[in-house]
Design a protein around this motif. Structure first.
Motif, PDB file in Angstrom:
ATOM      1  N   TYR A  77     -19.152 -40.410 -33.504  1.00  0.00           N
ATOM      2  CA  TYR A  77     -18.395 -41.268 -32.847  1.00  0.00           C
ATOM      3  C   TYR A  77     -18.073 -41.104 -31.267  1.00  0.00           C
ATOM      4  CZ  TYR A  77     -17.860 -42.456 -37.817  1.00  0.00           C
ATOM      5  OH  TYR A  77     -18.115 -42.908 -38.290  1.00  0.00           O
ATOM      6  N   PRO A  78     -17.995 -42.358 -30.098  1.00  0.00           N
ATOM      7  CA  PRO A  78     -17.782 -41.837 -29.156  1.00  0.00           C
ATOM      8  C   PRO A  78     -16.193 -41.469 -28.428  1.00  0.00           C
ATOM      9  CG  PRO A  78     -18.550 -43.842 -29.589  1.00  0.00           C
ATOM     10  CD  PRO A  78     -18.994 -43.777 -30.620  1.00  0.00           C
ATOM     11  N   GLU A  79     -15.042 -41.255 -29.506  1.00  0.00           N
ATOM     12  CA  GLU A  79     -13.924 -40.858 -29.314  1.00  0.00           C
ATOM     13  C   GLU A  79     -13.488 -40.221 -28.594  1.00  0.00           C
ATOM     14  OE1 GLU A  79     -12.964 -41.261 -33.223  1.00  0.00           O
ATOM     15  OE2 GLU A  79     -13.519 -42.666 -33.320  1.00  0.00           O
ATOM     16  N   VAL A  80     -12.685 -40.431 -27.978  1.00  0.00           N
ATOM     17  CA  VAL A  80     -11.586 -38.820 -27.392  1.00  0.00           C
ATOM     18  C   VAL A  80     -10.651 -38.760 -28.058  1.00  0.00           C
ATOM     19  CG1 VAL A  80     -10.531 -37.770 -25.679  1.00  0.00           C
ATOM     20  CG2 VAL A  80     -12.682 -39.193 -25.165  1.00  0.00           C
ATOM     21  N   PRO A  81     -10.861 -37.275 -28.920  1.00  0.00           N
ATOM     22  CA  PRO A  81     -11.658 -36.113 -28.919  1.00  0.00           C
ATOM     23  C   PRO A  81     -12.769 -36.140 -29.498  1.00  0.00           C
ATOM     24  CG  PRO A  81      -9.738 -35.660 -29.821  1.00  0.00           C
ATOM     25  CD  PRO A  81      -9.353 -36.363 -29.564  1.00  0.00           C
ATOM     26  N   PRO A  82     -13.775 -36.278 -29.259  1.00  0.00           N
ATOM     27  CA  PRO A  82     -15.165 -36.814 -30.304  1.00  0.00           C
ATOM     28  C   PRO A  82     -14.937 -36.172 -31.808  1.00  0.00           C
ATOM     29  CG  PRO A  82     -15.807 -34.994 -28.793  1.00  0.00           C
ATOM     30  CD  PRO A  82     -14.717 -35.218 -28.897  1.00  0.00           C
ATOM     31  N   ARG A  83     -15.103 -36.869 -32.476  1.00  0.00           N
ATOM     32  CA  ARG A  83     -15.087 -36.963 -34.104  1.00  0.00           C
ATOM     33  C   ARG A  83     -16.514 -37.112 -34.611  1.00  0.00           C
ATOM     34  NH1 ARG A  83     -13.832 -41.941 -38.032  1.00  0.00           N
ATOM     35  NH2 ARG A  83     -14.245 -42.787 -36.260  1.00  0.00           N
ATOM     36  N   VAL A  84     -17.033 -35.610 -35.332  1.00  0.00           N
ATOM     37  CA  VAL A  84     -17.898 -36.250 -36.257  1.00  0.00           C
ATOM     38  C   VAL A  84     -18.146 -35.650 -37.577  1.00  0.00           C
ATOM     39  CG1 VAL A  84     -20.262 -34.261 -36.226  1.00  0.00           C
ATOM     40  CG2 VAL A  84     -18.721 -34.969 -34.025  1.00  0.00           C
ATOM     41  N   GLU A  85     -18.823 -36.569 -37.869  1.00  0.00           N
ATOM     42  CA  GLU A  85     -18.705 -36.790 -39.297  1.00  0.00           C
ATOM     43  C   GLU A  85     -20.000 -36.391 -40.106  1.00  0.00           C
ATOM     44  OE1 GLU A  85     -15.524 -39.529 -40.532  1.00  0.00           O
ATOM     45  OE2 GLU A  85     -17.259 -40.969 -40.700  1.00  0.00           O
ATOM     46  N   TYR A  86     -19.949 -35.550 -41.269  1.00  0.00           N
ATOM     47  CA  TYR A  86     -21.013 -35.443 -42.103  1.00  0.00           C
ATOM     48  C   TYR A  86     -20.812 -36.119 -43.504  1.00  0.00           C
ATOM     49  CZ  TYR A  86     -22.024 -32.028 -38.298  1.00  0.00           C
ATOM     50  OH  TYR A  86     -21.349 -31.893 -36.879  1.00  0.00           O
ATOM     51  N   THR A  87     -22.423 -36.530 -43.710  1.00  0.00           N
ATOM     52  CA  THR A  87     -22.479 -36.662 -45.569  1.00  0.00           C
ATOM     53  C   THR A  87     -23.659 -35.744 -46.040  1.00  0.00           C
ATOM     54  OG1 THR A  87     -23.564 -38.613 -44.640  1.00  0.00           O
ATOM     55  CG2 THR A  87     -21.313 -38.574 -45.535  1.00  0.00           C
ATOM     56  N   LEU A  88     -24.007 -35.757 -47.563  1.00  0.00           N
ATOM     57  CA  LEU A  88     -25.478 -35.340 -47.724  1.00  0.00           C
ATOM     58  C   LEU A  88     -26.252 -36.734 -48.029  1.00  0.00           C
ATOM     59  CD1 LEU A  88     -23.522 -33.462 -51.219  1.00  0.00           C
ATOM     60  CD2 LEU A  88     -24.910 -32.498 -48.757  1.00  0.00           C
TER      61      LEU A  88
END
Length: 125
Positions: A77-88
């Motif tokens: 996600y283009p946020e500050v701070p960057p947010r990254v999510e993971y799924t199977l």
């Protein structure tokens, strides 16, 4: 297993060697298992908290490898701070009956394995 299958397992292009070398390292199955414990996406930091002995670098490398092989989806996600999510992925979900079998086998056999290790260590002294 036929002799041809066994012989093919020694070929570097063999699917057994190719796939297992990517998911049977120190961290990949643990990361996959940890992701499987939730229904939704998991942030990088939460994964690190759930696997406290993995370094940030190894978590990153492991997630990239799993993403390259189609076991993990990564959403940034283009946020500050960057947010990254993971799924199977669906592919990873098809692997879980096999992982569950391995986990069950490990739980059932761990006491005997520990005992054997201790016996062997004592015999070496």
């Amino acid at each position: 297993m036929s002799r041809t299958t066994l012989r093919d397992a020694f070929d570097p292009a063999c699917p057994i060697r190719n796939v297992l070398s990517r998911i049977s390292d120190k961290w990949s199955l643990l990361v996959l298992y940890t992701l499987s414990l939730t229904d939704g996406p998991v942030r990088f930091g939460e994964l690190r908290r759930q696997i406290p002995d993995i370094s940030q670098k190894m978590m990153t490398v492991t997630l990239r490898t799993l993403e390259e092989d189609g076991f993990v989806n990564r959403k940034s996600y283009p946020e500050v701070p960057p947010r990254v999510e993971y799924t199977l992925t669906d592919r990873a979900k098809t692997l879980f009956p096999h992982i569950q079998s391995l986990i069950g086998w490990a739980k059932d056999n761990m006491p005997a394995i520990i005992k054997e290790r201790q016996t062997n260590l004592n015999n070496q002294r």
